[in-house]
Scaffold this active site. Structure first.
Site, mmCIF file in Angstrom:
data_model
loop_
_atom_site.group_PDB
_atom_site.id
_atom_site.type_symbol
_atom_site.label_atom_id
_atom_site.label_comp_id
_atom_site.label_asym_id
_atom_site.label_seq_id
_atom_site.Cartn_x
_atom_site.Cartn_y
_atom_site.Cartn_z
ATOM 1 N N SER A 69 0.815 -1.224 0.000
ATOM 2 C CA SER A 69 0.000 0.000 0.000
ATOM 3 C C SER A 69 0.845 1.268 0.000
ATOM 4 C CB SER A 69 -0.965 -0.006 1.181
ATOM 5 O OG SER A 69 -0.265 -0.139 2.397
ATOM 6 N N CYS A 90 -6.667 -6.648 0.174
ATOM 7 C CA CYS A 90 -5.425 -6.532 0.935
ATOM 8 C C CYS A 90 -4.869 -5.101 0.868
ATOM 9 C CB CYS A 90 -4.442 -7.600 0.475
ATOM 10 S SG CYS A 90 -3.217 -7.972 1.730
ATOM 11 N N ARG A 110 0.572 -11.118 4.514
ATOM 12 C CA ARG A 110 0.885 -9.889 5.258
ATOM 13 C C ARG A 110 -0.354 -8.981 5.277
ATOM 14 N NH1 ARG A 110 4.644 -6.617 3.780
ATOM 15 N NH2 ARG A 110 4.551 -7.102 1.582
ATOM 16 N N HIS A 157 -7.085 -12.581 -0.209
ATOM 17 C CA HIS A 157 -6.933 -12.553 -1.674
ATOM 18 C C HIS A 157 -7.892 -13.525 -2.367
ATOM 19 C CE1 HIS A 157 -3.258 -10.083 -1.982
ATOM 20 N NE2 HIS A 157 -3.040 -10.551 -0.773
ATOM 21 N N GLU A 187 -8.832 -13.580 -5.271
ATOM 22 C CA GLU A 187 -8.379 -13.843 -6.647
ATOM 23 C C GLU A 187 -7.400 -15.014 -6.712
ATOM 24 O OE1 GLU A 187 -7.525 -11.465 -4.736
ATOM 25 O OE2 GLU A 187 -5.375 -11.065 -4.882
HETATM 26 N N1 GLN Z 1 1.229 -5.582 3.864
HETATM 27 C C1 GLN Z 1 0.868 -4.989 2.605
HETATM 28 C C2 GLN Z 1 0.630 -3.485 2.754
HETATM 29 O O1 GLN Z 1 0.731 -2.955 3.787
HETATM 30 C C3 GLN Z 1 -0.351 -5.645 2.007
HETATM 31 C C4 GLN Z 1 -0.028 -7.032 1.544
HETATM 32 C C5 GLN Z 1 -0.848 -7.521 0.399
HETATM 33 O O2 GLN Z 1 -1.498 -6.769 -0.323
HETATM 34 N N2 GLN Z 1 -0.769 -8.802 0.161
HETATM 35 O O3 GLN Z 1 0.359 -2.838 1.806
#
Ligand code: GLN
Length: 214
Positions: A54, A84, A147, A186, A188
């Site tokens: 992000s 996510c 994550r 996810h 997808e």
């Molecule tokens: N930890 C990631 C973030 O902070 C997100 C991880 C993901 O999109 N699989 O953006």
């Protein structure tokens, strides 16, 4: 009967798992367009913000000139689905982000980046639908968390559609607020298409199209 052309859904293609979303969207009947610059937004009927990082996505949205036009489109009701990192970009409040990290603030929730902690950094679990929109009686969805952000607070107009864990007693993992949908995992990456199908229903409804085949 004249067949309606497929609804066109944009997939933000600056970084992240773009290909997997494209394939999932095609499976549920969408025509897909990659969004890399502001002109790519013209005429799309829905937008997917994929997973990735992000902080990086926030920077790339700024440098590509996409942040402002996407913020405007989301505010005007363009159906938007973030997974996510994409959900982090939609959340009203982000904890453990970078100070300069921006979001579209379209989902009334707080998310903590990487909030499942080191033991559960990435894991395969399940998400139990808790709302009829996702089919509350249809059983758990397979859910790949990478994550993943942890939703720590939900308020206002955001509705929880699924929670983590078989008994649905865990943290919210699918949220919806009007035309905005978010998943901390996810969908997808698995073959269960319930979440993408729900998003396409939102896209078709917003565009005044007839519902798709289910
Ligand atoms: N930890 C990631 C973030 O902070 C997100 C991880 C993901 O999109 N699989 O953006």
């Amino acid at each position: 009967m004249v067949e309606e052309p497929a609804a066109t859904v944009g997939v933000l293609a600056l970084q992240g798992d773009v290909l997997e979303h494209e394939a999932a969207l095609r499976e549920v009947g969408a025509a897909v367009r990659r969004v890399r610059r502001p002109s790519d937004l013209a005429g799309i009927e829905g937008l997917v913000l994929p997973g990735g990082e992000s902080t990086t996505l926030s920077k790339l949205l700024d440098s590509s000139g996409l942040f402002a036009p996407i913020a405007e489109a989301v505010a005007e009701g363009l159906p938007t689905f973030g997974t996510c990192a994409g959900l982090i970009l939609l959340a009203a409040k982000v904890e453990d982000g970078r100070p300069d990290q921006r979001s579209f603030a379209a989902l009334d929730c707080t998310v903590r980046r990487n909030g499942y902690g080191p033991q559960r950094f990435s894991f395969e679990g399940v998400a139990e639908p808790v709302d009829a929109l996702l089919g509350a009686e249809t059983g758990p969805l397979p859910a790949v968390f990478i994550r993943a952000p942890l939703v720590t607070e939900v308020w206002g107009d955001a509705e929880v559609l699924a929670r983590e864990g078989q008994d649905g007693g865990g943290a919210p993992v699918v949220l919806r607020q009007r035309q905005v949908l978010g998943a901390t995992f996810h969908p997808e990456l698995t073959s269960d298409r319930r979440v993408h199908r729900l998003f396409m229903d939102m896209v078709r409804a917003a565009a005044g199209r007839s519902p798709g085949a289910r």
